[in-house]
Design a protein around this motif. Structure first.
Motif, mmCIF file in Angstrom:
data_model
loop_
_atom_site.group_PDB
_atom_site.id
_atom_site.type_symbol
_atom_site.label_atom_id
_atom_site.label_comp_id
_atom_site.label_asym_id
_atom_site.label_seq_id
_atom_site.Cartn_x
_atom_site.Cartn_y
_atom_site.Cartn_z
ATOM 1 N N LYS A 1 12.944 19.757 -7.936
ATOM 2 C CA LYS A 1 12.831 21.016 -7.212
ATOM 3 C C LYS A 1 12.213 22.050 -8.132
ATOM 4 N N THR A 2 11.426 22.955 -7.568
ATOM 5 C CA THR A 2 10.871 24.072 -8.327
ATOM 6 C C THR A 2 11.731 25.300 -8.090
ATOM 7 N N PHE A 3 12.153 25.939 -9.188
ATOM 8 C CA PHE A 3 13.034 27.095 -9.082
ATOM 9 C C PHE A 3 12.755 28.042 -10.239
ATOM 10 N N MET B 1 19.149 15.463 -0.746
ATOM 11 C CA MET B 1 18.904 16.376 0.363
ATOM 12 C C MET B 1 19.967 17.454 0.487
ATOM 13 N N SER B 2 20.856 17.551 -0.512
ATOM 14 C CA SER B 2 21.838 18.632 -0.512
ATOM 15 C C SER B 2 21.343 19.845 -1.282
ATOM 16 N N ILE B 3 20.158 19.776 -1.856
ATOM 17 C CA ILE B 3 19.639 20.869 -2.686
ATOM 18 C C ILE B 3 18.982 21.926 -1.799
ATOM 19 N N ALA B 4 19.389 23.167 -1.987
ATOM 20 C CA ALA B 4 18.805 24.298 -1.268
ATOM 21 C C ALA B 4 18.827 25.493 -2.198
ATOM 22 N N TRP B 5 17.918 26.439 -2.005
ATOM 23 C CA TRP B 5 17.839 27.537 -2.963
ATOM 24 C C TRP B 5 17.497 28.853 -2.277
ATOM 25 N N THR B 6 17.986 29.926 -2.913
ATOM 26 C CA THR B 6 17.637 31.291 -2.557
ATOM 27 C C THR B 6 16.870 31.874 -3.735
ATOM 28 N N ALA B 7 16.617 33.187 -3.686
ATOM 29 C CA ALA B 7 15.906 33.819 -4.788
ATOM 30 C C ALA B 7 16.729 33.820 -6.067
ATOM 31 N N GLY B 8 18.056 33.718 -5.951
ATOM 32 C CA GLY B 8 18.891 33.853 -7.134
ATOM 33 C C GLY B 8 19.642 32.625 -7.578
ATOM 34 N N ALA B 9 19.661 31.570 -6.781
ATOM 35 C CA ALA B 9 20.442 30.386 -7.158
ATOM 36 C C ALA B 9 19.914 29.156 -6.443
ATOM 37 N N CYS B 10 20.061 28.024 -7.114
ATOM 38 C CA CYS B 10 19.735 26.721 -6.542
ATOM 39 C C CYS B 10 21.061 25.976 -6.339
ATOM 40 N N ALA C 1 25.998 25.556 -8.252
ATOM 41 C CA ALA C 1 24.846 26.436 -8.219
ATOM 42 C C ALA C 1 24.284 26.578 -9.628
ATOM 43 N N TYR C 2 22.960 26.520 -9.713
ATOM 44 C CA TYR C 2 22.249 26.800 -10.968
ATOM 45 C C TYR C 2 21.555 28.143 -10.808
ATOM 46 N N ASP C 3 21.841 29.069 -11.721
ATOM 47 C CA ASP C 3 21.329 30.431 -11.598
ATOM 48 C C ASP C 3 20.188 30.743 -12.557
ATOM 49 N N GLY C 4 19.616 29.741 -13.185
ATOM 50 C CA GLY C 4 18.561 29.950 -14.165
ATOM 51 C C GLY C 4 19.056 29.840 -15.588
ATOM 52 N N VAL D 1 29.076 28.087 4.426
ATOM 53 C CA VAL D 1 29.438 29.047 3.385
ATOM 54 C C VAL D 1 28.653 30.331 3.586
ATOM 55 N N ASP D 2 29.354 31.430 3.842
ATOM 56 C CA ASP D 2 28.730 32.752 3.883
ATOM 57 C C ASP D 2 28.591 33.229 2.443
ATOM 58 N N LEU D 3 27.382 33.183 1.902
ATOM 59 C CA LEU D 3 27.185 33.435 0.480
ATOM 60 C C LEU D 3 27.482 34.882 0.105
ATOM 61 N N ALA D 4 27.241 35.826 0.989
ATOM 62 C CA ALA D 4 27.489 37.232 0.672
ATOM 63 C C ALA D 4 28.982 37.540 0.649
ATOM 64 N N ARG D 5 29.745 36.970 1.578
ATOM 65 C CA ARG D 5 31.173 37.276 1.683
ATOM 66 C C ARG D 5 32.050 36.264 0.958
ATOM 67 N N GLY D 6 31.471 35.124 0.548
ATOM 68 C CA GLY D 6 32.274 34.096 -0.094
ATOM 69 C C GLY D 6 33.255 33.434 0.845
#
Length: 457
Positions: A204-206, A244-253, A263-266, A319-324
């Motif tokens: 994956k590219t992150f 196929m469980s890998i998904a990413w946002t701008a801040g975490a994979c 989660a990997y955060d960089g 999982v609601d990522l903003a509310r945990g």
């Protein structure tokens, strides 16, 4: 005495019930707690597409630009071939035995949009939108994983090369050859051995790096061209991953690790949350966990898992990522996801396509929903329960359990929210509350539910 639930929350399985806030749920299925309100979760509706014979192992979209607009064409992969959904139904674009899980990549060749598909068995396939897909010319191996980084296509997960990661020439996925005179212009390969039996499982590219997932390790390849590529090990919680469980946002994979969602955060990779779904992860069927899939949609991570010995993904952790907040959905199977055209598409184990989050049933099947709060301590002495007050709608069974007794009251309300007073009985030193829907029906309970009790010495 009065006990109040100020707001309903999702799963909380990190510790003992008695230390949890009353609004948490050690157990809950098919409910929503958005804005602190408890209600039956939204369902999903059947897509207009007919079932695909042979099932759907992977969904992908080909983003093709033509005549000033972008057309998104839906593609499905199974063990028999690759299919496109058209107005006439599923049309074969490639027939040949292979794997049902495939890595998809949209790219360009000489200014023309193309879709690349790799499953580790068939040759890497190239599609320009025509009647048939073709093997990608010049590709050195039947890669199982593809990703794109700085105009180069990267490939890995080769059956007989467990440590190798390849890259193509820039802007040319059909040329993977090296260049002796200008090494930075050519393709190449790097070996990432770990000496623990691990194989490359996913790419994956992150954050500008290429992440290399192996069975028990995670690495990143940093750099913008071959001359400054560097392999760096990622420290933290890593482990077996479902590709196929890998998904990413701008801040975490995000990905499924051995002990749960990671989660990997960089910088580091670590478990997500504080154990809210700990007991749920313990129910995962490890031999089938490699088939877990996930998707990010509207700020929520949807992770489908096989629980309690199942061989297919029979549970969905949302999982609601903003509310945990963690919520569990059951009663259906999930083979793959795809977020497309402001909708989350979902294929089940029988090759049927659905639109997730739409409707009040699971494609016509009833939704069985319940929320069970933690055991609450009465304090010094015991209490005798008298009534429950709430602002609610719909129909529900409310069960109050104590260490001495158990009682259930059926509450029938209309479609509109209104006050309700439910008489209670029983006594004890501790209690817990369960709210369950009736025959697949819907209910909603506003924050602020109260339970009244008198001292019973």
């Amino acid at each position: 005495m009065e006990y109040r639930i100020d707001r309903f929350q999702g799963l909380s399985q990190a510790g003992d019930d008695l230390i949890m806030p009353g609004g948490c749920a050690p157990e809950a299925e098919n409910v929503s707690t958005e804005d602190g309100r408890l209600s039956v979760a939204r369902g999903f509706r059947r897509h207009a597409a007919p079932p695909l014979a042979g099932g759907i192992g992977t969904l992908a979209a080909f983003h093709q630009r033509r005549e000033g607009e972008t057309v998104r064409r839906l593609v499905a992969v199974n063990k028999e071939g690759v299919w496109e959904l058209t107005e006439a139904g599923w049309q074969a674009r490639y027939l040949g035995a292979g794997a049902e899980r495939a890595s998809a990549l949209n790219y360009q060749k000489a200014g023309a949009d193309i879709l690349l598909l790799a499953d580790g068995v068939r040759p890497v396939l190239k599609w320009d939108g025509g009647a048939q897909m073709e093997p990608l010319p010049g590709c050195p191996h039947p890669f199982g994983q593809l990703t794109l980084n700085y105009e180069r296509v990267w490939g890995s997960a080769v059956a007989n090369e467990p440590d190798a990661v390849y890259w193509s020439r820039a802007f040319n996925p059909e040329d993977w050859s090296g260049d002796a005179e200008r090494p930075d212009a050519g393709g190449g390969t790097v070996l990432i051995p770990t000496w623990n039996g691990g194989r490359v499982k996913a790419l994956k590219t992150f954050l500008g790096d290429v992440l290399v997932f192996k069975d028990e390790d995670l690495f990143r390849i940093v750099g913008t061209y071959p001359g400054n590529y560097e392999v760096v090990r990622v420290h933290g919680v890593v482990g077996p991953v479902a590709p196929m469980s890998i998904a990413w946002t701008a801040g975490a994979c995000y990905f499924l690790g051995e002990d749960g969602l990671c989660a990997y955060d960089g910088v580091t990779a670590q478990l997500v949350g504080g154990g809210e779904a700990k007991r749920l992860y313990e129910r995962v069927n490890r031999p089938s966990a490699q088939g877990a899939v996930s998707a990010l949609y509207k700020g929520r991570l949807h992770l489908a898992l096989p629980l309690d010995g199942a061989t297919h993904n029979n549970a969905l952790l949302e999982v609601d990522l903003a509310r945990g907040q963690y919520l569990l959905k059951t009663g259906f199977t999930v083979n793959c996801f795809l977020a497309l055209d402001d909708a989350l598409l979902m294929a089940d184990a029988d090759g049927r396509l659905h639109v997730y989050g739409a409707g009040d049933s699971y494609a016509g099947a009833k939704i069985d929903a319940f929320w069970r709060g933690p055991w609450q301590q009465m304090g010094a002495g015991a209490g005798r329960f008298t009534q429950l007050n709430m602002f609610a709608s719909g129909a529900m069974d409310i069960t109050l359990e104590t260490d001495r007794s158990r009682m259930t009251r059926r509450v029938m309300l209309g479609e509109r929210m209104r006050p309700a007073c439910v008489p209670l009985s029983g006594s004890g030193r501790r209690f817990r509350l369960t709210i369950r829907n009736i025959d697949g029906g819907r209910f909603a309970v506003a924050p602020g539910l109260t339970i009244s009790a008198e001292r019973d010495d």
